[in-house]
Design an enzyme around this catalytic site. Sequence first.
Site, PDB file in Angstrom:
ATOM      1  N   ARG A   1       0.838  -1.203   0.000  1.00 44.99           N
ATOM      2  CA  ARG A   1       0.000   0.000   0.000  1.00 44.99           C
ATOM      3  C   ARG A   1       0.877   1.258   0.000  1.00 44.99           C
ATOM      4  O   ARG A   1       0.532   2.265  -0.632  1.00 44.99           O
ATOM      5  CB  ARG A   1      -0.936   0.012   1.210  1.00 44.99           C
ATOM      6  CG  ARG A   1      -1.976  -1.105   1.280  1.00 44.99           C
ATOM      7  CD  ARG A   1      -2.805  -1.268   0.058  1.00 44.99           C
ATOM      8  NE  ARG A   1      -3.749  -2.395   0.170  1.00 44.99           N
ATOM      9  CZ  ARG A   1      -3.458  -3.662  -0.136  1.00 44.99           C
ATOM     10  NH1 ARG A   1      -2.259  -4.008  -0.565  1.00 44.99           N
ATOM     11  NH2 ARG A   1      -4.383  -4.596  -0.023  1.00 44.99           N
TER      12      ARG A   1
ATOM     13  N   GLU B   1       2.057   1.600  -3.434  1.00 41.24           N
ATOM     14  CA  GLU B   1       0.952   2.017  -4.306  1.00 41.24           C
ATOM     15  C   GLU B   1       0.690   3.518  -4.193  1.00 41.24           C
ATOM     16  O   GLU B   1       0.343   4.171  -5.173  1.00 41.24           O
ATOM     17  CB  GLU B   1      -0.309   1.229  -3.942  1.00 41.24           C
ATOM     18  CG  GLU B   1      -1.456   1.448  -4.910  1.00 41.24           C
ATOM     19  CD  GLU B   1      -2.662   0.610  -4.543  1.00 41.24           C
ATOM     20  OE1 GLU B   1      -2.625  -0.614  -4.737  1.00 41.24           O
ATOM     21  OE2 GLU B   1      -3.660   1.173  -4.038  1.00 41.24           O
TER      22      GLU B   1
ATOM     23  N   SER C   1      14.419  15.756   0.629  1.00 42.36           N
ATOM     24  CA  SER C   1      15.480  14.849   1.072  1.00 42.36           C
ATOM     25  C   SER C   1      14.913  13.632   1.788  1.00 42.36           C
ATOM     26  O   SER C   1      13.950  13.743   2.559  1.00 42.36           O
ATOM     27  CB  SER C   1      16.431  15.578   2.017  1.00 42.36           C
ATOM     28  OG  SER C   1      17.457  14.708   2.450  1.00 42.36           O
TER      29      SER C   1
END
Lengths: 147, 147, 147, 147, 147, 147, 147, 147, 147, 147
Positions: free
Chosen positions: E88, E91, E114
Amino acid sequence: MISNRDEVTQMILSAKVSKGIKWKQVAEAVGLSKEWTTAACLGQMTFDKAQAETVGKLFDLSDEAVAWLQIVPSKGTGGIPTDPLLYRLYEIVSVYGGSIKELIHEEFGDGIMSAIDFSLDIQREPDPKGDRVNMVMSGKFLPYKRY
Amino acid sequence: MISNRDEVTQMILSAKVSKGIKWKQVAEAVGLSKEWTTAACLGQMTFDKAQAETVGKLFDLSDEAVAWLQIVPSKGTGGIPTDPLLYRLYEIVSVYGGSIKELIHEEFGDGIMSAIDFSLDIQREPDPKGDRVNMVMSGKFLPYKRY
Amino acid sequence: MISNRDEVTQMILSAKVSKGIKWKQVAEAVGLSKEWTTAACLGQMTFDKAQAETVGKLFDLSDEAVAWLQIVPSKGTGGIPTDPLLYRLYEIVSVYGGSIKELIHEEFGDGIMSAIDFSLDIQREPDPKGDRVNMVMSGKFLPYKRY
Amino acid sequence: MISNRDEVTQMILSAKVSKGIKWKQVAEAVGLSKEWTTAACLGQMTFDKAQAETVGKLFDLSDEAVAWLQIVPSKGTGGIPTDPLLYRLYEIVSVYGGSIKELIHEEFGDGIMSAIDFSLDIQREPDPKGDRVNMVMSGKFLPYKRY
Amino acid sequence: MISNRDEVTQMILSAKVSKGIKWKQVAEAVGLSKEWTTAACLGQMTFDKAQAETVGKLFDLSDEAVAWLQIVPSKGTGGIPTDPLLYRLYEIVSVYGGSIKELIHEEFGDGIMSAIDFSLDIQREPDPKGDRVNMVMSGKFLPYKRY
Amino acid sequence: MISNRDEVTQMILSAKVSKGIKWKQVAEAVGLSKEWTTAACLGQMTFDKAQAETVGKLFDLSDEAVAWLQIVPSKGTGGIPTDPLLYRLYEIVSVYGGSIKELIHEEFGDGIMSAIDFSLDIQREPDPKGDRVNMVMSGKFLPYKRY
Amino acid sequence: MISNRDEVTQMILSAKVSKGIKWKQVAEAVGLSKEWTTAACLGQMTFDKAQAETVGKLFDLSDEAVAWLQIVPSKGTGGIPTDPLLYRLYEIVSVYGGSIKELIHEEFGDGIMSAIDFSLDIQREPDPKGDRVNMVMSGKFLPYKRY
Amino acid sequence: MISNRDEVTQMILSAKVSKGIKWKQVAEAVGLSKEWTTAACLGQMTFDKAQAETVGKLFDLSDEAVAWLQIVPSKGTGGIPTDPLLYRLYEIVSVYGGSIKELIHEEFGDGIMSAIDFSLDIQREPDPKGDRVNMVMSGKFLPYKRY
Amino acid sequence: MISNRDEVTQMILSAKVSKGIKWKQVAEAVGLSKEWTTAACLGQMTFDKAQAETVGKLFDLSDEAVAWLQIVPSKGTGGIPTDPLLYRLYEIVSVYGGSIKELIHEEFGDGIMSAIDFSLDIQREPDPKGDRVNMVMSGKFLPYKRY
Amino acid sequence: MISNRDEVTQMILSAKVSKGIKWKQVAEAVGLSKEWTTAACLGQMTFDKAQAETVGKLFDLSDEAVAWLQIVPSKGTGGIPTDPLLYRLYEIVSVYGGSIKELIHEEFGDGIMSAIDFSLDIQREPDPKGDRVNMVMSGKFLPYKRY
């Protein structure tokens, strides 16, 4: 507008089929080996001005295409080839690579065979049991620098 | 218990370093070329009984290991090599592969250069600008069958 | 029984941590740059006999391990690195690679920068806005052979 | 209609060949280093308005193309390069990466060399045994934050 | 003999289960956030001497293991995760990545957030429709250098 | 003829550059967050009819394009990103993923943070040492069902 | 010393064969469905204390192994399966995936079928032309959040 | 000139959006299930002549396109999906695949569930806690032949 | 301008559908087997002049296309197929490959079955339980050369 | 403790070499074809109790190993083979796959050749020009279900 060398390679391949030109004829016209000349026509080497113009005339290329033949191309097709003839070359590296490495190091010590200061010669070797393909590769040995 | 040829290859490599044996000595003992013999020791070719016993004695291998040397191995290392010397071989295929394909077809028609009915010879070529590695590959041309 | 150089690299790394040795000390003992010496300890370069024995003493290696340090290793880790420091090096190639290619060809013509006749020097560059890493790479230009 | 920066890069490359422009000339016109300017022309950096207009004039670009030169591009070509010159850069990371990591950590502790606060300088280094390519990379050291 | 940090991570995970220790307890003992401390225990960050000894006592680690906790590890697991919770996160990068890039550039210009000068905070957010996971990421904006 | 959503995304990107529109303006016109609206414009979310028409007017889209904005798109770009800004997001998952998993399970038990019932908020956080990017992710915790 | 859940899965599989236990028996002892219980034994779900002890007794597991059964595992085998039965499941996703996506969106709008709030039921369906495998999947529909 | 089925699929998708047709209407017109009909429209199944003509009328396809609908297509999209809805289907195979394999073998012995003699039915299951997607897969069990 | 064989393959496939030609008719016209002829039409084999002209007439190809049919093509589609029919062929290699290797070596010793001096014959085998596909492959055995 | 079928396959391969057993002898003892029996010994098929005991006696396997021979294994080696003999099989699929698909569909319509209700027969075909390997594959045709 031409924006990469591949487009010129495709023009050459197309003209080669419709005109029925042989790679050996191109090599003779250019005055270099058939191996280097074919590689250059396929977008792997860089022609100088005179060579590019010779190639341009043979294949009826535009001035823009002739200019691109003198630009250093992006080389190498990469990947693992699927064409059977190409795969056999890859397979030789896969099966014999370790042995080639061992034998070069045994003879020369640590270093490599150059693929840049390199030449290739392909010949038909007549053989009563079936003619053979003979490929001679010659590359400068480059020792690893110690510093 | 040995369950694959790789374990025997590792025994050979280990014994080779501790005993300081050279591949050329192995080839002389076996009576075949250094290229084929090295490939066989690295698990890419199959020894016959007499050859396997010769190799077994040189490297102090067990009877079980000697039996495995006579079993057809699973060949090929596959992938794209990361070792610089091996990569140069792969790069030659990547840069010159298309040209080799064109030139073999121009000379022989449709077919391939065999990687099975194949031999390899590696020699040092002295050169004042730096010695060269010379590799001669010879493979039978196999035409595609039409049926 | 040692059957590849990686096992020796692991022995060195293990001894380095428990003994608290620095790479710079190894380089001084060996008498070469810290860059080449570290690469050699990590299994990317080949030591000669005297160097291997020096390294062997520093890290308490067995004679077998010392023998392996003199064998040309299989080099290169390959792949796309996941470690952030290593990835930044890869990213520089990914972002600047095309530009480096263009500028080397503009200056030298067709050819490459050698990664074999090559040296590397890493220095700390003090800077009030935060110190910098300075890496100097020097590789011989190798022109493509025409034949 | 232009819908991504790559189309502009192709226009620049095409115009560069037909007009015979050098990267150094572009850099001088823009007033920045040849390394940064080339990277920007190849779609890896972002020009400001004045710079974009300068580049647009040199290469005869449309207003739309000039607008795209000021848009932050999607950077990085990714993958493992097949071009021999680019591959050598990748190989240096593959062979020396671990050593660079060790030496930077030994000098600076945990952190990375920035690839953003970074500059690159490429020079020809004359050498009687063959000129060399000299590349200087300078990147700010960034320590990992502890929190 | 320990030859890499992963072995220490496995010792910690094993001891954590048999002793029933919580990451929050480790963080409290070390005196840093639970996010940084867990990452360090999992081999992604470097402990200083005092922290390493604290961790060593909690998990009954050997002196050698404690020494390894102070060595900068090889970081990143790479690949595309298969675990549903980890996927997830991936994703979100795959679906929202382009938008995050657009919005950071719109606000800050060309540069990056960063991942080194970076902190992470994970909290439970009570919600009558089902509690939520709240993750705050804070990274310094680094502008691309023009030179 | 439009046959997929990507074509509409390219129209939007092209119009955005030539018209100089900002994502924040689009979000205000649509009446939703800049994060969701940008994602939707980039082909990752689905607009309702009124929203699609608003977007269509801003970017001068055809009725067919406006119809496509209301079709659920195929989402996710997949792969491992090469753009430095996007890669840093991926690297955070690679370096911190295991720790996030441990800490969510320690707090909530077995389950995941939803990437669907999810929101994202990106803000500039002023900081004297350099402004920071602040990203807040909020996702519903979904426990694994036992049955 | 056990350092990950896979080792426990291997203990279970080994004991299952030597003891001749059926998954249905395990499910009955645990008091949950055969689908969930098998997934949990294969290291894809988390047992509570009582369930773990039941499983531990059935398979003669050590206390340490029983403790690991209560730890949330790293889930998913990933990749494209090579086993023919598993491949058919993957092929159904490959052939029917696009249609499933279309039909769920037509019925529910933008969102997904949860794989977490999800259950699975596998039954033998007698059929004179050959019995059939009947798999019922039930997952909560989760709509994408607009914000 | 149409040279593959994908071009016809794109025509159908384009017409579907501009005409506002629903898959259920197509299925009714064709007289088969919505699952099979959608799969066929997306280029995964083969229509007979009458069905193809019906589909052709609904979407205003040319005769050539209608002819292509009756040609067996190249099926499967392959790869690991990036779309969240599709990925959840893949994840179910990744997380539950091993358990499905175990349970089918426990019930039926060695063999597979056919993906060819297979049907799929997708229904909305009303649920006060949120409606559910219900998918029923039915595939003939095929035992491995012993010979 | 045609620049590769794939373009000709697409012309053939397009004409085949609109003209309703069967592969068997092409094979009869060419005077060779349906297996070889189909492979040649799909760009995997090389036609001679007379055959190419026959094929050209059947499919109404231009002279340029007919010329390309006589050029040795780049062969092989590579990859792991996603089409179910093709995948089953791949699966047979995956499941039975090791056994085929063992049995050929047991019968013939070290070597391979040629894929070049090779023929294929596909027949329908009537069977009351459902007709079967019968494929006969015949390839020359090529022994590895010892040298 | 045996925890997967691969361990049993390795025991069989090891015993086969030290005892010098032939696959044909195993097949005769088991009473089935050499193709199925070899596949089963290599962990691709499932033995019944009597067969497993026969195999166990031939190879001196433990009772635990004999029990594992009766468990349905995880099948398929996957990937693209590197062994030359195996690669030729893969190459046949790569070169002829498209033609096989076309010809099966031309004869049978939409569907596949089963790889489950499948048998294989390998024979030596004497030939004065060099003996040939003859492989007959017979698989049930399975039509796609319309529903």
